[in-house]
Motif scaffolding. Structure first.
Motif, PDB file in Angstrom:
ATOM      1  N   THR A  97       0.832  -1.203   0.000  1.00  0.00           N
ATOM      2  CA  THR A  97       0.000   0.000   0.000  1.00  0.00           C
ATOM      3  C   THR A  97       0.862   1.245   0.000  1.00  0.00           C
ATOM      4  N   MET A  98       1.918   1.250   0.812  1.00  0.00           N
ATOM      5  CA  MET A  98       2.805   2.419   0.843  1.00  0.00           C
ATOM      6  C   MET A  98       3.484   2.627  -0.506  1.00  0.00           C
ATOM      7  N   ARG A  99       3.793   1.545  -1.208  1.00  0.00           N
ATOM      8  CA  ARG A  99       4.375   1.691  -2.547  1.00  0.00           C
ATOM      9  C   ARG A  99       3.375   2.361  -3.493  1.00  0.00           C
ATOM     10  N   GLN A 100       2.111   1.948  -3.383  1.00  0.00           N
ATOM     11  CA  GLN A 100       1.097   2.544  -4.262  1.00  0.00           C
ATOM     12  C   GLN A 100       0.933   4.041  -3.989  1.00  0.00           C
ATOM     13  N   VAL A 101       0.851   4.438  -2.726  1.00  0.00           N
ATOM     14  CA  VAL A 101       0.588   5.849  -2.403  1.00  0.00           C
ATOM     15  C   VAL A 101       1.844   6.703  -2.497  1.00  0.00           C
ATOM     16  N   SER A 102       3.013   6.082  -2.719  1.00  0.00           N
ATOM     17  CA  SER A 102       4.233   6.873  -2.837  1.00  0.00           C
ATOM     18  C   SER A 102       4.258   7.683  -4.130  1.00  0.00           C
ATOM     19  N   ASP A 103       3.413   7.324  -5.093  1.00  0.00           N
ATOM     20  CA  ASP A 103       3.286   8.095  -6.321  1.00  0.00           C
ATOM     21  C   ASP A 103       2.188   9.128  -6.116  1.00  0.00           C
ATOM     22  N   ALA A 104       2.548  10.411  -6.250  1.00  0.00           N
ATOM     23  CA  ALA A 104       1.570  11.478  -6.009  1.00  0.00           C
ATOM     24  C   ALA A 104       0.424  11.414  -7.006  1.00  0.00           C
ATOM     25  N   TYR A 105       0.692  10.977  -8.231  1.00  0.00           N
ATOM     26  CA  TYR A 105      -0.357  10.866  -9.243  1.00  0.00           C
ATOM     27  C   TYR A 105      -0.824   9.420  -9.312  1.00  0.00           C
ATOM     28  N   THR A 106      -2.118   9.218  -9.134  1.00  0.00           N
ATOM     29  CA  THR A 106      -2.661   7.871  -9.076  1.00  0.00           C
ATOM     30  C   THR A 106      -4.097   7.860  -9.588  1.00  0.00           C
ATOM     31  N   ALA A 107      -4.505   6.713 -10.105  1.00  0.00           N
ATOM     32  CA  ALA A 107      -5.894   6.522 -10.545  1.00  0.00           C
ATOM     33  C   ALA A 107      -6.704   5.760  -9.514  1.00  0.00           C
ATOM     34  N   ASN A 108      -6.122   5.527  -8.335  1.00  0.00           N
ATOM     35  CA  ASN A 108      -6.800   4.715  -7.325  1.00  0.00           C
ATOM     36  C   ASN A 108      -8.107   5.335  -6.848  1.00  0.00           C
ATOM     37  N   PHE A 109      -8.171   6.677  -6.834  1.00  0.00           N
ATOM     38  CA  PHE A 109      -9.402   7.319  -6.358  1.00  0.00           C
ATOM     39  C   PHE A 109     -10.540   7.087  -7.343  1.00  0.00           C
ATOM     40  N   PHE A 110     -10.233   7.052  -8.633  1.00  0.00           N
ATOM     41  CA  PHE A 110     -11.267   6.736  -9.616  1.00  0.00           C
ATOM     42  C   PHE A 110     -11.689   5.278  -9.488  1.00  0.00           C
ATOM     43  N   LEU A 111     -10.736   4.392  -9.185  1.00  0.00           N
ATOM     44  CA  LEU A 111     -11.093   2.996  -8.963  1.00  0.00           C
ATOM     45  C   LEU A 111     -12.003   2.865  -7.753  1.00  0.00           C
ATOM     46  N   ALA A 112     -11.673   3.571  -6.680  1.00  0.00           N
ATOM     47  CA  ALA A 112     -12.514   3.516  -5.480  1.00  0.00           C
ATOM     48  C   ALA A 112     -13.909   4.064  -5.752  1.00  0.00           C
ATOM     49  N   ALA A 113     -14.015   5.063  -6.654  1.00  0.00           N
ATOM     50  CA  ALA A 113     -15.313   5.670  -6.960  1.00  0.00           C
ATOM     51  C   ALA A 113     -16.248   4.708  -7.667  1.00  0.00           C
ATOM     52  N   VAL A 114     -15.711   3.626  -8.247  1.00  0.00           N
ATOM     53  CA  VAL A 114     -16.550   2.615  -8.907  1.00  0.00           C
ATOM     54  C   VAL A 114     -16.375   1.256  -8.241  1.00  0.00           C
ATOM     55  N   ASP A 115     -16.044   1.274  -6.931  1.00  0.00           N
ATOM     56  CA  ASP A 115     -15.953   0.070  -6.100  1.00  0.00           C
ATOM     57  C   ASP A 115     -14.881  -0.901  -6.564  1.00  0.00           C
ATOM     58  N   LEU A 116     -13.753  -0.363  -7.031  1.00  0.00           N
ATOM     59  CA  LEU A 116     -12.606  -1.188  -7.380  1.00  0.00           C
ATOM     60  C   LEU A 116     -11.417  -0.782  -6.521  1.00  0.00           C
ATOM     61  N   VAL A 141      -8.831  -5.157  -8.623  1.00  0.00           N
ATOM     62  CA  VAL A 141      -9.792  -6.141  -8.123  1.00  0.00           C
ATOM     63  C   VAL A 141     -10.991  -5.393  -7.552  1.00  0.00           C
ATOM     64  N   GLN A 142     -12.050  -6.130  -7.254  1.00  0.00           N
ATOM     65  CA  GLN A 142     -13.214  -5.523  -6.627  1.00  0.00           C
ATOM     66  C   GLN A 142     -12.897  -5.175  -5.173  1.00  0.00           C
ATOM     67  N   ALA A 143     -13.475  -4.079  -4.718  1.00  0.00           N
ATOM     68  CA  ALA A 143     -13.302  -3.690  -3.325  1.00  0.00           C
ATOM     69  C   ALA A 143     -14.010  -4.700  -2.420  1.00  0.00           C
ATOM     70  N   PRO A 144     -13.611  -4.761  -1.140  1.00  0.00           N
ATOM     71  CA  PRO A 144     -14.332  -5.652  -0.210  1.00  0.00           C
ATOM     72  C   PRO A 144     -15.829  -5.354  -0.224  1.00  0.00           C
ATOM     73  N   GLU A 145     -16.616  -6.385   0.018  1.00  0.00           N
ATOM     74  CA  GLU A 145     -18.068  -6.252  -0.122  1.00  0.00           C
ATOM     75  C   GLU A 145     -18.647  -5.176   0.786  1.00  0.00           C
ATOM     76  N   ASP A 146     -18.091  -5.017   1.990  1.00  0.00           N
ATOM     77  CA  ASP A 146     -18.634  -4.024   2.912  1.00  0.00           C
ATOM     78  C   ASP A 146     -18.273  -2.592   2.519  1.00  0.00           C
ATOM     79  N   ARG A 147     -17.448  -2.418   1.473  1.00  0.00           N
ATOM     80  CA  ARG A 147     -17.072  -1.079   1.021  1.00  0.00           C
ATOM     81  C   ARG A 147     -17.604  -0.756  -0.372  1.00  0.00           C
ATOM     82  N   ARG A 148     -18.452  -1.627  -0.912  1.00  0.00           N
ATOM     83  CA  ARG A 148     -19.034  -1.395  -2.240  1.00  0.00           C
ATOM     84  C   ARG A 148     -20.326  -0.581  -2.092  1.00  0.00           C
TER      85      ARG A 148
END
Length: 424
Positions: free
Chosen positions: A163-182, A191-198
């Protein structure tokens, strides 16, 4: 006189001059340029207003949705270690040394909470790990791996390092993935987000369904009202138009809270139904703090936005068209369907687009009368802006909503044609 006219007719445009001796062609070009400059200066204040209040905020929102340097700016040594070592590299003593140095400097700069919050967006429960370890970081001595793990053995978790490796890049598409439950796993795969976070896709679906239902109800209620206004004499229609415009002179908050008074369990509507014998005290209808409350209140609030475009296209339609169709043998329904309705389609399209787009972005009304089941995606955006302070995720959700609305515009243009859109 004839000779002068012949000379003028035979002269080339380049040789024609104005009264003061300037070439006519250059004088016309200068006059046109002056008119263009004057027109530009007239619209410049509006252009600046649109740029400052519309274009720049949208640009900042789109940038915020892919940019978050909360980790990269405050953990530079560990970020550099991730750059120098490929994915899959086990954290060694140099990694823990960089982690210890960054934790110490972040704690001294009082930004350790920012770092922990950034990681917590991707992996819940890690903010307290950063803040508690940051308080101990000033006492760390080599070997740093042993010192950090003695402070908290959670630092040995491979998922945390991924996780720290992923967030070490200031530019990321992870927020768009989270916005569609990925989400991304430790290897970077989507991958799909955990069921309790969809929750986001469900809220998007609910938002568009409720907005579509409100648009249909507004059309169903607004069409006959607009037709009545368009066919009545002006002295009567102007009086009724005041009643249509009256809600615009009343605060939105007042109108929304009025519906709470009307629809609550002991409210006016339920009390009236009980008094007339339609309901009993045990069968009062729950019409507030649910989807029904959201639909009723928003339909009332958005109804004028449907009536006004419909009225603007109905008023110029000559009544003689329908009378002519009736005189040729058409029934009332046929005359309406084949003569009157097609001429109102531009107003229907404009009103439907206006009501739908306002509906998908409404916030105050669902927040007050919607309860848990009547909340829309706008309420979640407000939550991330005000409570969780995850502005990047809020911006990503807003960007997805903006993209969906633009797709609707495109579909409308392809199916009906944006040139047929009439607001007045």
């Amino acid at each position: 006189m004839a000779d002068a006219t012949a000379d003028l007719a035979g002269a080339s445009p380049a040789k024609l001059t104005t009264a003061d001796g300037r070439p006519l062609k250059s004088a016309l070009a200068r006059a046109q340029a002056k008119a263009r400059r004057r027109a530009f200066l007239l619209v410049l204040p509006l252009l600046l207003f649109i740029v400052l209040t519309f274009i720049l905020p949208i640009g900042q929102m789109l940038h915020r949705s892919i940019f978050n340097d909360g980790f990269a700016a405050n953990m530079p040594q560990l970020t550099q270690w991730f750059v120098d070592n490929p994915v899959g590299t086990e954290p060694d003593e140099s990694a823990y040394a960089a982690l210890a140095a960054d934790l110490k400097s972040a704690a001294e700069a009082k930004t350790i909470g920012v770092v922990g919050t950034r990681v917590n967006y991707e992996m819940s429960g890690t903010r307290s790990l950063f803040t508690s370890t940051g308080r101990k970081a000033k006492n760390f001595e080599p070997p740093y791996m042993q010192a950090v793990l003695e402070a908290d053995d959670k630092w040995a978790d491979p998922q945390l390092w991924g996780t720290m490796r992923q967030v070490s890049d200031a530019y990321t598409a992870n927020f768009f993935l989270a916005a569609v439950d990925l989400a991304r796993d430790t290897e970077g795969k989507i991958v799909q987000a955990p069921e309790d976070r969809r929750v986001y896709v469900m809220l998007f679906e609910r938002t568009f369904l409720i907005a579509g239902l409100i648009t249909f109800l507004c059309l169903l209620l607004g069409f006959p009202i607009a037709h009545l206004l368009a066919t009545l004499p002006l002295r009567y229609s102007n009086l009724l138009m005041i009643l249509v415009l009256l809600p615009f002179w009343t605060s939105l908050l007042v109108r929304t809270t009025s519906w709470i008074v009307l629809l609550q369990g002991q409210g006016v509507v339920n009390n009236t139904l009980v008094a007339t014998g339609i309901l009993t005290d045990d069968t009062r209808i729950q019409m507030i703090y649910n989807q029904m409350g959201t639909i009723i209140a928003m339909t009332h609030i958005l109804l004028p936005f449907m009536i006004l475009p419909l009225y603007s296209v109905m008023r110029p339609i000559p009544p003689s068209y329908v009378r002519a169709a009736r005189s040729l043998g058409a029934s009332s329904w046929t005359a309406f369907r084949r003569i009157y309705l097609p001429q109102t389609l531009p107003g229907i399209g404009a009103g439907a687009l206006l009501v739908f787009i306002l509906g998908v972005g409404y916030y105050i009304t669902p927040a007050l009368v919607g309860g848990a089941s009547g909340q829309l995606i706008s309420n979640l955006i407000a939550f991330h802006m005000q409570d969780s302070l995850n502005w990047s995720l809020a911006a990503a959700i807003a960007a997805v909503l903006l993209a969906a609305v633009l797709v609707l515009y495109w579909l409308y243009d392809r199916l009906i044609g944006i040139d047929n859109l009439k607001l007045g």
